[in-house]
Write a protein that holds these residues in place. Structure first.
Motif, short mmCIF file in Angstrom:
data_model
loop_
_atom_site.label_atom_id
_atom_site.label_comp_id
_atom_site.label_asym_id
_atom_site.label_seq_id
_atom_site.Cartn_x
_atom_site.Cartn_y
_atom_site.Cartn_z
N GLY A 1 -19.02 -3.14 12.69
CA GLY A 1 -18.46 -2.99 13.74
C GLY A 1 -19.11 -4.51 14.71
O GLY A 1 -18.57 -5.16 15.32
N ASN B 1 -14.75 4.24 16.93
CA ASN B 1 -14.72 3.18 17.84
C ASN B 1 -13.26 2.21 17.33
O ASN B 1 -14.03 1.23 16.76
CB ASN B 1 -15.77 2.63 17.73
CG ASN B 1 -15.86 1.77 18.90
OD1 ASN B 1 -15.50 0.89 19.38
ND2 ASN B 1 -17.54 0.86 19.10
N GLU C 1 -12.50 -2.33 19.63
CA GLU C 1 -11.91 -3.80 19.83
C GLU C 1 -11.57 -4.58 20.58
O GLU C 1 -10.84 -5.23 21.10
CB GLU C 1 -10.47 -3.80 18.74
CG GLU C 1 -10.26 -5.50 18.03
CD GLU C 1 -9.52 -5.06 17.21
OE1 GLU C 1 -10.40 -5.14 15.53
OE2 GLU C 1 -8.51 -5.05 16.52
N GLU D 1 -21.80 1.86 21.68
CA GLU D 1 -21.20 3.44 21.34
C GLU D 1 -21.67 4.27 22.15
O GLU D 1 -20.95 5.17 22.53
CB GLU D 1 -22.08 3.32 20.08
CG GLU D 1 -23.56 3.05 19.78
CD GLU D 1 -23.75 3.49 18.74
OE1 GLU D 1 -22.94 3.46 17.25
OE2 GLU D 1 -25.46 3.18 18.12
N ASN E 1 -18.06 5.16 14.19
CA ASN E 1 -18.45 3.83 13.55
C ASN E 1 -17.49 3.10 13.59
O ASN E 1 -16.33 3.89 14.72
CB ASN E 1 -18.01 4.59 12.13
CG ASN E 1 -20.02 5.03 10.85
OD1 ASN E 1 -19.61 5.79 10.76
ND2 ASN E 1 -20.63 3.82 11.28
N ASN E 2 -17.31 2.26 13.68
CA ASN E 2 -16.12 1.31 13.19
C ASN E 2 -14.80 1.75 12.46
O ASN E 2 -14.64 2.52 11.15
CB ASN E 2 -16.50 -0.48 13.15
CG ASN E 2 -15.29 -0.50 12.86
OD1 ASN E 2 -14.44 -1.59 12.09
ND2 ASN E 2 -15.12 -1.40 14.02
N THR F 1 -15.16 0.96 8.79
CA THR F 1 -15.85 0.92 7.83
C THR F 1 -15.61 2.60 7.86
O THR F 1 -15.65 3.00 6.02
CB THR F 1 -16.98 1.82 9.10
OG1 THR F 1 -17.40 0.30 9.66
CG2 THR F 1 -18.66 1.76 8.48
C1 LIG Z 1 -20.67 -4.83 24.10
C2 LIG Z 1 -20.36 -4.31 23.27
C3 LIG Z 1 -19.29 -4.12 22.19
C4 LIG Z 1 -18.50 -3.33 21.28
N1 LIG Z 1 -17.87 -2.72 20.64
C5 LIG Z 1 -17.61 -2.52 19.67
C6 LIG Z 1 -16.08 -2.50 19.15
O1 LIG Z 1 -14.98 -2.67 19.48
N2 LIG Z 1 -15.87 -1.78 18.08
C7 LIG Z 1 -17.02 -1.70 17.64
O2 LIG Z 1 -17.01 -0.68 15.90
N3 LIG Z 1 -17.56 -1.59 17.46
C8 LIG Z 1 -18.56 -2.17 18.65
N4 LIG Z 1 -20.06 -2.34 19.53
C9 LIG Z 1 -20.53 -1.44 17.93
C10 LIG Z 1 -21.05 -0.39 18.25
O3 LIG Z 1 -22.15 -0.55 19.47
C11 LIG Z 1 -21.83 0.31 17.34
O4 LIG Z 1 -22.70 -0.53 17.13
C12 LIG Z 1 -20.54 0.34 15.90
O5 LIG Z 1 -19.11 1.05 16.66
C13 LIG Z 1 -21.07 0.89 15.55
O6 LIG Z 1 -20.08 1.01 14.35
P1 LIG Z 1 -20.34 0.45 12.67
O7 LIG Z 1 -21.88 0.69 12.30
O8 LIG Z 1 -19.57 0.55 11.50
O9 LIG Z 1 -20.12 -0.93 13.26
C14 LIG Z 1 -19.95 -3.00 20.86
C15 LIG Z 1 -21.57 -3.13 20.55
C16 LIG Z 1 -21.27 -3.89 21.71
C17 LIG Z 1 -22.72 -3.88 22.68
#
Ligand SMILES: Cc1cc2nc3c(=O)[nH]c(=O)nc-3n(C[C@H](O)[C@H](O)[C@H](O)COP(=O)(O)O)c2cc1C
Ligand code: SF4
Length: 601
Positions: A215, A244, A247, A338, A372-373, A376
């Motif tokens: 993500g 999550n 996107e 998140e 998680n994304n 992921t």
């Molecule tokens: C403003 C903002 C928008 C975000 N948008 C997304 C998103 O659309 N999808 C996503 O997976 N993570 C996004 N993130 C990161 C998430 O906070 C989070 O770190 C993530 O979902 C964790 O999943 P991962 O460890 O699999 O990457 C964003 C973070 C911020 C600060």
């Protein structure tokens, strides 16, 4: 038009069907908005009574999400994607054309209430723009012909489900497949491996694989799952798994493609995580722009239940109970963060929480939660099936495996590319058919602007980190258009909770507008530096800390895009304060030198 049921009856049915669940507030509002093109007063009143919430709290939620409205939109509610790549493909001219044909002002319903035409942040269709949403349904590859057809369909009052189906075709555009995309579906294989080998063994494979979150932030996935598994367990297995799929980062659309063509593997990864950490409830947080996929995703979930891969006693294992629900977002980029996402899932405004505590210990409804994304979860499912070594064989030491990139902008073949981590920017540009490139924006509006002198650098957590957005800008572009588009995006998407982002974002946008309009001087450039740095250092969440990146990055790497717009050697105020005080002088009857700010009079 078909007569609609009374909003009171409709709202009551929604509430009864789900036992008046407060956490579903956003889902109720979504359903009401879709049916009535706004949230009628009577529904607000009913929801407040049934959910035991104040009406102002409900209005606060409506006001927060850009897809919810308290006054009616047109029967056909059209939103043009406002991404910079849509602009580059001519979206603004097409918007003007559609407004002229329909006789409508942007943002205002037509007098007969039939249609509204407006803009919205990036809709995740940058590989096939310009794109619009009509009553939540995506129409891509707009051109003059499509615009005139749409205008005619609206004037003829053709119901949306009778529009030509090709208008609603969204293509995957997978241009390069590597280890993830070239394999067939897991089809339950990852879960069978979990049952046969045991949770500790499969968890060991995930840990050894070195998988890091896709993500953006790149947190170690096994470590996140371990923290959640180790969190307090006062209610057995009452942990939560959230995928999550918000996107919202401009230029990112790879999760759209995964959910369209590989949803089964994504759900398998979520179930695998549940089996390892001990969770019974899962949520897919799907961005509102992807509403068109919801039905097919529900079908995939239903099939998995029939196959014994979701629900109670998964694969016949007593106590392996887990199910997944889909929640729709409603047009708020910050809900990808998140903790904001969790607030939104709980039916609230998506304001990022103060952390610690982190979601792994205190997440959804205070329960230990893994977020998680989409990518992921899919990678985790494949690793459980194929093993850690299979995954580690590609990528780099610190960034194992592959990454999906959403490529858009000035190139011949926009779309989805799966590359091993460590690929250079130059290699990516060559594969997507980009020539004479001025800059690449990696990781979206919140990412980095890369000049040609850095095209040898690689995409990996140890060099240029990316959540998957890769926008190409050719030499004929003015990069200041990009900076202006991104600074407006961040102002629109700020949740308003903290001052540096709420106020600083507007100051940055105004200064960029001033430079763009050719009214700025060198002092404005210093001010951009100063405010950008304050916003970056003092904002509460990742949205604010990254919002100044486009300005700060381009000031450092592309100073000429600012210099060529400068008209003043020194400071030039944005407006004439002395002239603005004329009313006060008239009232006081004074017009002497002391009543003026200017000293040259
Ligand atoms: C403003 C903002 C928008 C975000 N948008 C997304 C998103 O659309 N999808 C996503 O997976 N993570 C996004 N993130 C990161 C998430 O906070 C989070 O770190 C993530 O979902 C964790 O999943 P991962 O460890 O699999 O990457 C964003 C973070 C911020 C600060
Ligand atoms: S940085 Fe922006 S989005 Fe994040 S909490 Fe502050 S105001 Fe909200």
């Amino acid at each position: 038009m078909v007569a609609l049921p009374d909003p009171e009856d409709f709202t009551r049915e929604l509430l009864v069907a789900s036992n008046s669940d407060r956490g579903r507030l956003l889902q109720y509002l979504h359903a009401i908005q879709q049916r009535y093109s706004h949230i009628p007063e009577t529904s607000v009143h009913q929801l407040a009574l049934a959910l035991r919430l104040s009406e102002s709290r409900i209005r606060g939620v409506i006001g927060f999400y850009s897809f919810l409205h308290d006054t009616p939109r047109g029967d056909y509610d059209i939103l043009f994607s406002d991404s910079i790549t849509d602009h580059m493909l001519g979206s603004r001219v097409l918007l003007g054309d559609l407004c002229t044909r329909l006789g409508v002002e942007p943002g205002l319903p037509r007098a007969d209430g039939r249609v509204t035409v407006d803009v919205t942040s990036c809709t995740g269709m940058c590989d096939q723009g310009p794109a619009i949403l009509i009553n939540g349904q995506a129409v891509t590859r707009l051109d003059n012909f499509r615009i005139s057809s749409i205008a005619a369909l609206i004037e003829n009052l053709t119901p949306l489900d009778e529009w030509p189906s090709e208008l609603f075709e969204v293509q995957d555009n997978i241009r390069r497949a590597d280890i993830l995309l070239s394999r067939g579906s897991c089809g339950g294989g990852a879960l069978r491996a979990l049952v046969e080998k045991g949770a500790d063994t499969i968890f060991g494979e995930i840990a050894t694989s070195g998988l890091r979150g896709r993500g953006g932030a790149g947190f170690n996935t096994a470590m996140k799952w371990k923290f959640c598994r180790a969190a307090r367990d006062d209610e057995m297995n009452d942990r939560v798994v959230i995928c999550n799929a918000d996107e919202g980062e401009p230029g990112t659309f790879k999760d759209r493609v995964l959910l369209n063509s590989h949803a089964d593997d994504v759900f398998e990864g979520m179930t695998l995580c549940a089996g390892i950490i001990g969770a019974r409830h899962g949520y897919l947080y799907l961005r509102g722009e992807y509403l068109y996929m919801k039905h097919a995703l529900e079908e995939t979930l239903a099939q998995r239940r029939r196959d014994g891969l979701l629900g109670q006693n998964i694969l016949g294992q007593a106590g392996f109970d887990f199910d997944i629900e889909i929640h729709l977002g409603a047009g708020a980029y910050v809900c990808g963060e998140e903790s904001a996402l969790i607030e939104s899932l709980e039916g609230k405004r998506g304001v990022p929480r103060v952390r610690p505590p982190f979601p792994v210990t205190h997440g959804y409804l205070g329960k230990p939660t893994v977020v998680n994304n989409v990518e992921t979860f899919m990678a985790a499912a494949k690793i459980a099936l194929e093993g850690a070594n299979w995954f580690r064989a590609v990528g780099t030491e610190q960034s194992t495996g592959t990454k999906l990139h959403s490529i858009s902008g000035d190139c011949d073949r926009p779309g989805i590319y799966e590359f091993p981590f460590g690929v250079s920017i130059q290699q990516v540009l060559e594969e997507c058919g980009a020539a004479d490139t001025l800059a690449v924006q990696v990781a979206g509006a919140a990412g980095s602007t890369i000049p040609p002198a850095e095209f040898h650098r690689s995409i990996a957590f140890e060099d240029i980190s990316s959540g998957g957005s890769f926008m190409v800008f050719g030499r004929h572009r003015d990069l200041l258009d990009m900076v202006q588009n991104f600074s407006r995006f961040f102002v629109h998407e700020s949740c308003g909770f903290c001052t540096p982002c709420r106020v600083g974002g507007v100051l940055l946008k105004d200064l960029v507008d001033k430079v763009h309009a050719g009214r700025a001087g060198t002092a404005d450039i210093q001010e951009l530096h100063r405010i950008g740095t304050v916003v970056k250092l003092t904002s509460h969440c990742g949205l604010g800390t990254e919002a100044a990146n486009p300005v700060l990055d381009t000031l450092g790497k592309f100073p000429s895009i600012y210099e060529k717009h400068l008209t003043q050697a020194d400071y030039q105020p944005a407006f004439d304060l002395d002239a603005a005080l004329q009313d006060a002088r008239d009232l006081s009857g004074r017009d002497d030198a002391g009543a003026h700010i200017r000293t040259d009079l």
